[in-house]
Design a protein around this motif. Structure first.
Motif, mmCIF file in Angstrom:
data_model
loop_
_atom_site.group_PDB
_atom_site.id
_atom_site.type_symbol
_atom_site.label_atom_id
_atom_site.label_comp_id
_atom_site.label_asym_id
_atom_site.label_seq_id
_atom_site.Cartn_x
_atom_site.Cartn_y
_atom_site.Cartn_z
ATOM 1 N N LYS A 53 0.807 -1.233 0.000
ATOM 2 C CA LYS A 53 0.000 0.000 0.000
ATOM 3 C C LYS A 53 0.835 1.276 0.000
ATOM 4 N N HIS A 54 2.056 1.196 0.487
ATOM 5 C CA HIS A 54 2.912 2.379 0.435
ATOM 6 C C HIS A 54 3.953 2.280 -0.686
ATOM 7 N N PHE A 55 4.739 1.189 -0.693
ATOM 8 C CA PHE A 55 5.835 1.129 -1.667
ATOM 9 C C PHE A 55 5.315 0.880 -3.088
ATOM 10 N N LEU A 56 4.623 -0.242 -3.290
ATOM 11 C CA LEU A 56 4.174 -0.571 -4.651
ATOM 12 C C LEU A 56 3.181 0.471 -5.171
ATOM 13 N N ASP A 57 2.250 0.876 -4.347
ATOM 14 C CA ASP A 57 1.260 1.871 -4.803
ATOM 15 C C ASP A 57 1.969 3.169 -5.230
ATOM 16 N N SER A 58 3.007 3.566 -4.508
ATOM 17 C CA SER A 58 3.776 4.755 -4.910
ATOM 18 C C SER A 58 4.442 4.533 -6.268
ATOM 19 N N LEU A 59 4.983 3.338 -6.462
ATOM 20 C CA LEU A 59 5.712 3.076 -7.714
ATOM 21 C C LEU A 59 4.796 3.018 -8.932
ATOM 22 N N THR A 60 3.497 2.796 -8.724
ATOM 23 C CA THR A 60 2.581 2.786 -9.875
ATOM 24 C C THR A 60 2.539 4.154 -10.563
ATOM 25 N N VAL A 61 2.941 5.198 -9.825
ATOM 26 C CA VAL A 61 2.946 6.559 -10.390
ATOM 27 C C VAL A 61 4.018 6.706 -11.481
ATOM 28 N N ALA A 62 5.057 5.873 -11.395
ATOM 29 C CA ALA A 62 6.204 6.005 -12.320
ATOM 30 C C ALA A 62 5.770 5.955 -13.782
ATOM 31 N N PHE A 81 4.895 9.471 0.898
ATOM 32 C CA PHE A 81 4.266 8.712 -0.197
ATOM 33 C C PHE A 81 3.380 9.564 -1.077
ATOM 34 N N PRO A 82 3.636 9.469 -2.410
ATOM 35 C CA PRO A 82 4.515 8.546 -3.129
ATOM 36 C C PRO A 82 5.959 9.037 -3.334
ATOM 37 N N GLY A 83 6.329 10.232 -2.864
ATOM 38 C CA GLY A 83 7.602 10.855 -3.253
ATOM 39 C C GLY A 83 8.865 10.092 -2.893
ATOM 40 N N LEU A 84 8.893 9.489 -1.712
ATOM 41 C CA LEU A 84 10.141 8.840 -1.270
ATOM 42 C C LEU A 84 10.466 7.579 -2.087
ATOM 43 N N PRO A 85 9.506 6.654 -2.273
ATOM 44 C CA PRO A 85 9.799 5.505 -3.150
ATOM 45 C C PRO A 85 10.165 5.932 -4.577
ATOM 46 N N LEU A 86 9.513 6.987 -5.089
ATOM 47 C CA LEU A 86 9.838 7.434 -6.459
ATOM 48 C C LEU A 86 11.247 8.018 -6.511
ATOM 49 N N LYS A 87 11.667 8.697 -5.461
ATOM 50 C CA LYS A 87 13.038 9.239 -5.419
ATOM 51 C C LYS A 87 14.063 8.094 -5.387
ATOM 52 N N ILE A 88 13.737 7.012 -4.667
ATOM 53 C CA ILE A 88 14.644 5.848 -4.643
ATOM 54 C C ILE A 88 14.813 5.303 -6.062
ATOM 55 N N VAL A 143 3.746 17.067 -10.345
ATOM 56 C CA VAL A 143 3.364 17.152 -8.936
ATOM 57 C C VAL A 143 2.504 15.937 -8.608
ATOM 58 N N PHE A 144 2.711 15.396 -7.392
ATOM 59 C CA PHE A 144 1.944 14.229 -6.943
ATOM 60 C C PHE A 144 1.075 14.625 -5.763
#
Ligand code: SAH
Length: 234
Positions: A53-62, A81-88, A143-144
């Motif tokens: 719900k935090h990591f994968l859902d954030s990465l769907t934005v990519a 979220f979602p900024g930190l996983p996307l920055k990684i 922007v997210f």
């Protein structure tokens, strides 16, 4: 879902997670678990749920971030979220994370240190204030906003930050209020609805990304002062 599955699941959205990045997600997971044990940081508390719900859902934005994107801002980022996983995943993109909660921003600052991330800034402020700072206004490619407010309010918080030609990527559940409810807000703020991208996660209810293009400059009186966007949505 465990961290090993994250690589496999993220691949379905066209995201490659390297072993170095997977180690960073492990660090972030440990930090979230220990912060949640100390103080109430996020409602999602068990490791499997955090990963989906935090990591994968954030990465769907990519999948909605155009190639060549240089700068992104995450409004109402909460615990990142979602900024930190996307920055990684995209270490080369300049990332700004904004939240009105000092506790959440200090958690993110701590994670930035632990993860050794560069070219990232976490700012404790309200969107209504930061959007009038010339350093941030109409500066970003994307922007997210996830779980921050209904679209008409979210548009007032976020569209002022985007360059013309850039986009808002809003994460919503499938049964959210329609884009129609934000027609007036988008018109006023210089946004134009482009499309909806459906998102399926392994065990969660269906979700979607709403893509709003910035087609005209946002008039300087927006966003209105703190609290007004929620009290009197456009
Ligand atoms: N995006 C995160 C957090 C969602 S909770 C996630 O999906 O996990 C909503 C967050 O938005 C809260 O942390 C709240 O402090 C922040 N927020 C709400 N209105 C805001 C505003 N006007 N400016 C900055 N942050 C805001």
């Amino acid at each position: 879902m465990n961290l090993q599955n994250l690589t496999e699941e993220a691949a379905k959205y066209g995201v490659t997670v390297t072993s170095v990045q997977l180690d960073q997600f492990k660090i972030l997971l440990d930090e979230l678990l220990s912060a949640n044990a100390l103080f109430n940081l996020t409602a999602v508390r068990n490791p499997e749920e955090i990963i989906e719900k935090h990591f994968l859902d954030s990465l769907t934005v990519a999948q909605a971030i155009p190639a060549g994107t240089k700068s992104c801002i995450d409004i109402g980022t909460g615990a990142g979220f979602p900024g930190l996983p996307l920055k990684i995943i995209f270490p080369e993109i300049e990332m700004v994370l904004v939240d009105a909660s000092a506790k959440k921003i200090s958690f993110i600052d701590h994670c930035i240190q632990k993860l050794g991330l560069q070219n990232i800034e976490a700012i404790h402020t309200r969107a209504e204030e930061l959007a009038h700072n010339p350093k941030y206004r109409e500066h970003f490619d994307c922007v997210f906003g996830r779980a921050v407010a209904e679209l008409s309010i979210l548009a007032e918080y976020t569209l002022p930050f985007i360059k013309i030609g850039g986009r808002l990527i809003a994460q919503k559940s499938e049964n959210n209020e329609g884009v129609e409810s934000a027609t007036n807000a988008l018109q006023i703020l210089g946004g134009k609805f482009e499309k909806t991208i459906p998102v399926a996660l392994p065990t969660s209810l269906p979700r979607q990304l709403l893509i709003i293009e910035k087609v005209a400059a946002t008039p300087s009186e927006y966003p209105r002062r703190t609290g007004v966007p929620t009290k009197r949505p456009l």
